[in-house]
Scaffold this active site. Structure first.
Site, mmCIF file in Angstrom:
data_model
loop_
_atom_site.group_PDB
_atom_site.id
_atom_site.type_symbol
_atom_site.label_atom_id
_atom_site.label_comp_id
_atom_site.label_asym_id
_atom_site.label_seq_id
_atom_site.Cartn_x
_atom_site.Cartn_y
_atom_site.Cartn_z
ATOM 1 N N PHE A 1 0.799 -1.224 0.000
ATOM 2 C CA PHE A 1 0.000 0.000 0.000
ATOM 3 C C PHE A 1 0.830 1.272 0.000
ATOM 4 C CE2 PHE A 1 -2.665 -3.112 2.479
ATOM 5 C CZ PHE A 1 -3.395 -3.506 1.366
ATOM 6 N N SER B 1 -0.627 20.926 -1.969
ATOM 7 C CA SER B 1 -0.111 21.743 -0.861
ATOM 8 C C SER B 1 1.227 21.201 -0.381
ATOM 9 C CB SER B 1 -1.099 21.708 0.312
ATOM 10 O OG SER B 1 -2.366 22.145 -0.100
ATOM 11 N N TRP C 1 -4.571 30.092 -3.964
ATOM 12 C CA TRP C 1 -5.064 29.247 -2.873
ATOM 13 C C TRP C 1 -4.174 29.457 -1.646
ATOM 14 C CZ3 TRP C 1 -9.384 27.356 -1.615
ATOM 15 C CH2 TRP C 1 -9.491 26.337 -0.651
ATOM 16 N N GLU D 1 -3.672 24.434 -10.443
ATOM 17 C CA GLU D 1 -5.007 24.585 -11.047
ATOM 18 C C GLU D 1 -4.992 24.455 -12.553
ATOM 19 O OE1 GLU D 1 -6.643 28.354 -9.835
ATOM 20 O OE2 GLU D 1 -6.663 27.767 -7.738
ATOM 21 N N SER E 1 -1.537 19.650 -8.569
ATOM 22 C CA SER E 1 -2.431 18.951 -7.640
ATOM 23 C C SER E 1 -3.244 17.935 -8.420
ATOM 24 C CB SER E 1 -3.383 19.952 -6.977
ATOM 25 O OG SER E 1 -4.433 19.256 -6.331
ATOM 26 N N HIS F 1 -9.819 18.208 -9.930
ATOM 27 C CA HIS F 1 -8.770 18.794 -10.771
ATOM 28 C C HIS F 1 -8.718 18.030 -12.107
ATOM 29 C CE1 HIS F 1 -6.553 21.463 -7.734
ATOM 30 N NE2 HIS F 1 -7.728 21.145 -7.228
ATOM 31 N N HIS G 1 10.510 11.825 5.609
ATOM 32 C CA HIS G 1 11.187 11.987 6.903
ATOM 33 C C HIS G 1 12.563 12.653 6.806
ATOM 34 C CE1 HIS G 1 8.366 8.849 8.550
ATOM 35 N NE2 HIS G 1 8.572 8.291 7.381
ATOM 36 N N ARG H 1 16.752 7.501 1.657
ATOM 37 C CA ARG H 1 16.654 6.131 1.154
ATOM 38 C C ARG H 1 16.492 6.072 -0.363
ATOM 39 N NH1 ARG H 1 11.777 2.356 3.083
ATOM 40 N NH2 ARG H 1 10.702 3.970 1.915
ATOM 41 N N ASN I 1 6.569 13.484 6.676
ATOM 42 C CA ASN I 1 6.049 12.321 5.971
ATOM 43 C C ASN I 1 4.845 12.780 5.162
ATOM 44 O OD1 ASN I 1 4.949 10.060 4.946
ATOM 45 N ND2 ASN I 1 4.844 8.920 6.855
HETATM 46 C C1 LIG Z 1 -3.175 27.291 -6.775
HETATM 47 C C2 LIG Z 1 -3.283 26.128 -5.837
HETATM 48 N N1 LIG Z 1 -2.199 25.748 -5.151
HETATM 49 C C3 LIG Z 1 -2.230 24.697 -4.314
HETATM 50 C C4 LIG Z 1 -3.378 23.966 -4.128
HETATM 51 C C5 LIG Z 1 -3.374 22.820 -3.163
HETATM 52 O O1 LIG Z 1 -3.621 21.597 -3.757
HETATM 53 P P1 LIG Z 1 -4.216 20.398 -2.871
HETATM 54 O O2 LIG Z 1 -5.665 20.646 -2.715
HETATM 55 O O3 LIG Z 1 -3.914 19.176 -3.681
HETATM 56 O O4 LIG Z 1 -3.486 20.411 -1.571
HETATM 57 C C6 LIG Z 1 -4.533 24.320 -4.797
HETATM 58 C C7 LIG Z 1 -5.768 23.547 -4.601
HETATM 59 O O5 LIG Z 1 -6.634 23.444 -5.375
HETATM 60 C C8 LIG Z 1 -4.500 25.432 -5.682
HETATM 61 O O6 LIG Z 1 -5.607 25.828 -6.324
#
Ligand SMILES: Cc1ncc(COP(=O)(O)O)c(C=O)c1O
Length: 389
Positions: free
Chosen positions: A27, A56, A87, A161, A182, A187, A214, A218, A248
């Protein structure tokens, strides 16, 4: 009629891929993730792609890597020019690593960073520009790249985006020294949660692989610069090399396996999104009450934005009520104007000039969904509902 913000892009192939992983008993990050990374890097014509558990996290890992690289690493207090609309997690890693943000305005029609401001926003402490292509629409990445090259700045492209968007024949998400994507639900492709960092810089690739895991080297070749000073002679020590402070944020094999199926469908899904966009444009382009997003290059049309023209006198609350009654879902344009949010009190930042366009988009804008299937009927419904406001 219901017009939803998003819908699934999965078919039987993705469900079968999940079943195969579940039956395999493996997994956590492994072969499926590696194969997806290779396919993704190949699709975007880049040397390296590193998958993590979200866009993110890709931003977080990318910013961290820039602090640990061997040549001119970023340092706390360095300045970064950012667009006022994006975002939240475009901005948060910058704050978390002690950078100073300088917000500049966006263009009201493209919703992207106004590149004509860049020269004036530059200070002796500027080290980086974060470019964001909003909702599929390419930012002026050619101009931003030239500006960064002229001033020896890092270009960080948050392309979360805008997968599949292109400017002057070049894919968005390939202009930056670091580029992020993302693969969250809704998306252009979806692995449930997921994200990728894409780069041609091998040291950044190695750092990102350690930071997502971490800070453990590795997955990093023994002869990498990232491994300098570590013991490799003894297998006992070689197995556990911690080379940088990390997290992580590894992806699951399920996500890698689904990503492999989704990326095969990307071109077809982009074609449908563009077809929907042509229909939306035809319905709304001649109505001066609504400012719709002006395409720069070739958008991959995440969604369709509408800003109620301040000159129209339209009342936003009334429009929203009408949309709700009509069964039409809508939401804020990306995260809106970020300095309008309370979180900004934790940031070291300033605003260069004014960010009036970003504020107008925040106050008077919204978006409705685009989908990986045809939505002509939903768009016609939207048009007729908005005829009534
Ligand atoms: C411009 C932008 N950056 C970062 C992100 C973060 O992506 P995730 O939702 O996968 O954490 C988004 C989310 O839609 C975004 O629109």
């Amino acid at each position: 009629m219901a017009y939803e913000l998003s819908s699934t892009s999965w078919g039987e192939e993705e469900l079968d891929a999940m079943q195969r992983v579940l039956r395999s008993g493996r997994f956590t990050m492994g072969e499926q993730v590696r194969r997806f990374e290779d396919a993704f890097a190949a699709r975007f014509g880049m040397k390296h792609a590193v998958m993590v558990n979200s866009g993110s996290s890709a931003n977080l890992v990318g910013v961290a890597a820039l602090f640990y690289r061997s040549t001119r690493p970023l340092q706390r207090g360095d300045e970064v020019i950012v667009p006022a609309i994006s975002w939240a997690t475009t901005f948060h890693p910058l704050q978390q690593y002690g950078l100073k943000l300088r917000f500049i305005d966006v263009e009201l029609d493209t919703l992207n960073m106004d590149a004509s401001t860049l020269e004036r926003a530059l200070t002796p402490r500027t080290r980086m520009v974060v470019a964001v292509s909003i909702l599929g629409n390419p930012a002026p990445l050619d101009r931003i790249r030239a500006f960064c090259d002229a001033h020896d700045l890092i270009l960080f492209e948050d392309n979360c985006e805008s997968m599949g968007a292109m400017l002057n024949g070049r894919l968005c998400g390939t202009f930056g020294d670091i580029n992020t994507f993302s693969t969250f639900y809704s998306h252009h492709i979806s692995t449930m949660e997921g994200g990728l960092l894409v780069t041609n810089d091998t040291e950044i690739d190695h750092l990102a692989r350690a930071i997502r895991n971490h800070g453990w080297a590795r997955d990093v070749p023994v002869d990498s610069i990232v491994n300098q000073g570590q013991r490799h002679d003894d297998p006992f020590f070689k197995a556990y090399r911690f080379v940088v402070p990390g997290y992580n944020v590894r992806p699951l094999e399920l996500c890698g396996a689904v990503g492999l199926e989704q990326i095969k469908k990307l071109d077809d899904m982009l074609a449908v999104r563009r077809k929907n966009a042509a229909h939306f444009g035809a319905l709304f382009k001649d109505d001066p009450r609504f400012i719709i997003q002006r395409e720069n290059g070739s958008s991959s049309w995440f969604s369709f934005t509408i800003i109620l023209n301040p000159a129209s006198g339209l009342d936003r609350d009334r429009v929203m009520q009408t949309l709700r009654k009509g069964g039409i879902e809508f939401r804020m344009i990306t995260g809106g104007c970020f300095p309008n949010h309370v979180a900004v009190k934790y940031f070291d930042y300033d605003i260069f000039g004014n960010i009036d366009n970003a504020k107008t988009a925040h106050e008077r804008g919204f978006f409705v969904g685009n989908h990986p299937h045809e939505i002509a009927a939903e768009l016609d419904h939207l048009r007729s509902v908005l005829n009534g406001v």
